[in-house]
Write a protein that holds these residues in place. Sequence first.
Motif, PDB file in Angstrom:
ATOM      1  N   ARG A 190       2.624  13.119 -10.332  1.00 48.53           N
ATOM      2  CA  ARG A 190       2.722  14.422  -9.559  1.00 48.53           C
ATOM      3  C   ARG A 190       2.456  15.553 -10.388  1.00 48.53           C
ATOM      4  O   ARG A 190       2.725  15.601 -11.473  1.00 48.53           O
ATOM      5  CB  ARG A 190       4.214  14.330  -9.001  1.00 48.53           C
ATOM      6  CG  ARG A 190       4.282  15.670  -8.192  1.00 48.53           C
ATOM      7  CD  ARG A 190       5.533  15.587  -7.390  1.00 48.53           C
ATOM      8  NE  ARG A 190       5.414  14.153  -6.552  1.00 48.53           N
ATOM      9  CZ  ARG A 190       6.118  13.991  -5.557  1.00 48.53           C
ATOM     10  NH1 ARG A 190       6.743  15.046  -4.851  1.00 48.53           N
ATOM     11  NH2 ARG A 190       6.002  12.938  -4.955  1.00 48.53           N
ATOM     12  N   ASP A 229       0.734  -1.304   0.209  1.00 48.92           N
ATOM     13  CA  ASP A 229       0.072  -0.074  -0.079  1.00 48.92           C
ATOM     14  C   ASP A 229       1.097   1.237   0.012  1.00 48.92           C
ATOM     15  O   ASP A 229       0.752   2.258  -0.850  1.00 48.92           O
ATOM     16  CB  ASP A 229      -0.941  -0.076   1.201  1.00 48.92           C
ATOM     17  CG  ASP A 229      -1.949  -1.036   1.174  1.00 48.92           C
ATOM     18  OD1 ASP A 229      -2.418  -1.573   0.165  1.00 48.92           O
ATOM     19  OD2 ASP A 229      -2.900  -1.304   2.201  1.00 48.92           O
ATOM     20  N   TYR A 230       1.715   1.261   1.188  1.00 46.43           N
ATOM     21  CA  TYR A 230       2.694   2.528   1.218  1.00 46.43           C
ATOM     22  C   TYR A 230       3.594   2.848  -0.168  1.00 46.43           C
ATOM     23  O   TYR A 230       3.539   3.782  -0.619  1.00 46.43           O
ATOM     24  CB  TYR A 230       3.602   2.364   2.337  1.00 46.43           C
ATOM     25  CG  TYR A 230       4.457   3.512   2.610  1.00 46.43           C
ATOM     26  CD1 TYR A 230       3.760   4.776   3.012  1.00 46.43           C
ATOM     27  CD2 TYR A 230       5.762   3.442   2.013  1.00 46.43           C
ATOM     28  CE1 TYR A 230       4.972   5.856   3.080  1.00 46.43           C
ATOM     29  CE2 TYR A 230       6.591   4.575   2.249  1.00 46.43           C
ATOM     30  CZ  TYR A 230       5.913   5.644   2.793  1.00 46.43           C
ATOM     31  OH  TYR A 230       6.848   6.657   3.045  1.00 46.43           O
ATOM     32  N   TYR A 231       4.410   1.774  -0.618  1.00 44.02           N
ATOM     33  CA  TYR A 231       5.400   1.876  -1.611  1.00 44.02           C
ATOM     34  C   TYR A 231       4.592   2.069  -2.951  1.00 44.02           C
ATOM     35  O   TYR A 231       5.035   2.868  -3.677  1.00 44.02           O
ATOM     36  CB  TYR A 231       6.219   1.012  -1.653  1.00 44.02           C
ATOM     37  CG  TYR A 231       7.310   0.820  -0.608  1.00 44.02           C
ATOM     38  CD1 TYR A 231       8.139   2.103  -0.372  1.00 44.02           C
ATOM     39  CD2 TYR A 231       7.428   0.000   0.605  1.00 44.02           C
ATOM     40  CE1 TYR A 231       8.891   1.933   0.722  1.00 44.02           C
ATOM     41  CE2 TYR A 231       8.175   0.040   1.696  1.00 44.02           C
ATOM     42  CZ  TYR A 231       9.097   1.200   1.638  1.00 44.02           C
ATOM     43  OH  TYR A 231       9.934   1.304   2.775  1.00 44.02           O
ATOM     44  N   ALA A 273       1.659   3.417  -3.540  1.00 43.16           N
ATOM     45  CA  ALA A 273       0.727   4.713  -3.614  1.00 43.16           C
ATOM     46  C   ALA A 273       1.884   5.707  -3.620  1.00 43.16           C
ATOM     47  O   ALA A 273       1.515   6.839  -4.389  1.00 43.16           O
ATOM     48  CB  ALA A 273       0.322   4.725  -2.376  1.00 43.16           C
ATOM     49  N   GLU A 274       2.998   5.527  -2.994  1.00 44.76           N
ATOM     50  CA  GLU A 274       4.180   6.431  -3.183  1.00 44.76           C
ATOM     51  C   GLU A 274       4.749   6.543  -4.723  1.00 44.76           C
ATOM     52  O   GLU A 274       4.872   7.693  -5.130  1.00 44.76           O
ATOM     53  CB  GLU A 274       5.440   6.195  -2.244  1.00 44.76           C
ATOM     54  CG  GLU A 274       6.583   7.071  -2.408  1.00 44.76           C
ATOM     55  CD  GLU A 274       7.554   6.717  -1.333  1.00 44.76           C
ATOM     56  OE1 GLU A 274       8.367   5.361  -1.370  1.00 44.76           O
ATOM     57  OE2 GLU A 274       7.867   7.303  -0.150  1.00 44.76           O
ATOM     58  N   ALA A 275       4.660   5.443  -5.260  1.00 44.20           N
ATOM     59  CA  ALA A 275       5.319   5.385  -6.817  1.00 44.20           C
ATOM     60  C   ALA A 275       4.433   6.093  -7.636  1.00 44.20           C
ATOM     61  O   ALA A 275       5.019   6.668  -8.412  1.00 44.20           O
ATOM     62  CB  ALA A 275       5.683   3.979  -7.073  1.00 44.20           C
ATOM     63  N   ARG A 276       3.013   5.669  -7.299  1.00 44.36           N
ATOM     64  CA  ARG A 276       2.044   6.423  -8.183  1.00 44.36           C
ATOM     65  C   ARG A 276       2.009   7.873  -8.087  1.00 44.36           C
ATOM     66  O   ARG A 276       1.682   8.595  -8.955  1.00 44.36           O
ATOM     67  CB  ARG A 276       0.731   5.789  -7.830  1.00 44.36           C
ATOM     68  CG  ARG A 276       0.654   4.268  -8.230  1.00 44.36           C
ATOM     69  CD  ARG A 276      -0.934   3.761  -7.958  1.00 44.36           C
ATOM     70  NE  ARG A 276      -0.818   2.208  -8.211  1.00 44.36           N
ATOM     71  CZ  ARG A 276      -1.122   1.360  -7.355  1.00 44.36           C
ATOM     72  NH1 ARG A 276      -1.679   1.700  -6.318  1.00 44.36           N
ATOM     73  NH2 ARG A 276      -1.059  -0.064  -7.734  1.00 44.36           N
ATOM     74  N   ALA A 277       2.138   8.334  -6.858  1.00 44.46           N
ATOM     75  CA  ALA A 277       2.261   9.657  -6.560  1.00 44.46           C
ATOM     76  C   ALA A 277       3.437  10.555  -7.313  1.00 44.46           C
ATOM     77  O   ALA A 277       3.053  11.569  -7.838  1.00 44.46           O
ATOM     78  CB  ALA A 277       2.125  10.047  -5.139  1.00 44.46           C
ATOM     79  N   ARG A 278       4.428   9.778  -7.448  1.00 44.28           N
ATOM     80  CA  ARG A 278       5.726  10.375  -7.996  1.00 44.28           C
ATOM     81  C   ARG A 278       5.369  10.449  -9.451  1.00 44.28           C
ATOM     82  O   ARG A 278       5.617  11.249 -10.293  1.00 44.28           O
ATOM     83  CB  ARG A 278       6.848   9.546  -7.768  1.00 44.28           C
ATOM     84  CG  ARG A 278       7.636   9.881  -6.341  1.00 44.28           C
ATOM     85  CD  ARG A 278       9.253   9.505  -6.386  1.00 44.28           C
ATOM     86  NE  ARG A 278       9.042   8.140  -6.745  1.00 44.28           N
ATOM     87  CZ  ARG A 278       9.061   6.982  -5.874  1.00 44.28           C
ATOM     88  NH1 ARG A 278       8.599   7.434  -4.674  1.00 44.28           N
ATOM     89  NH2 ARG A 278       9.098   5.647  -6.249  1.00 44.28           N
ATOM     90  N   LYS A 279       4.638   9.392 -10.014  1.00 42.40           N
ATOM     91  CA  LYS A 279       4.684   9.237 -11.497  1.00 42.40           C
ATOM     92  C   LYS A 279       3.487  10.349 -11.976  1.00 42.40           C
ATOM     93  O   LYS A 279       3.703  10.768 -13.020  1.00 42.40           O
ATOM     94  CB  LYS A 279       4.176   7.831 -11.657  1.00 42.40           C
ATOM     95  CG  LYS A 279       3.810   7.528 -13.094  1.00 42.40           C
ATOM     96  CD  LYS A 279       3.385   5.802 -13.333  1.00 42.40           C
ATOM     97  CE  LYS A 279       3.397   5.522 -14.762  1.00 42.40           C
ATOM     98  NZ  LYS A 279       2.884   4.296 -14.903  1.00 42.40           N
TER      99      LYS A 279
END
Length: 70
Positions: free
Chosen positions: A54, A42-44, A46-52
Motif C-alpha cells: 500500500r 484472486d480476491y484474498y 489481491a487484497e493481501a498484496r494491496a495491503r502489503k
Amino acid sequence: MLAIRLTPDIEARLNRLTQETGRTKTALAREAILEHLDDLEDYYLAEARARKNRKTIALTDVERELGLAD
C-alpha cells in the motif's frame, strides 16, 4: 482433513441435496469449494498484496492529475 460447522439451515439444504442426488456431503462440499476457490484466491491474495504494498497518494495530487484541481 477438514471439519466445518454449518448452520442448521445449510445442513438441512445439504442433507436434502444428498438425498435427491445420491451424492455424499463430502463430494458436494468438495465441488462447491473447487467451484469458488479460484475467485477466493484472486480476491484474498489481491487484497493481501494491496495491503502489503500500500502506498498513499494525496487527494490534491489525484485531483491535479485528473484535471479536477481548483
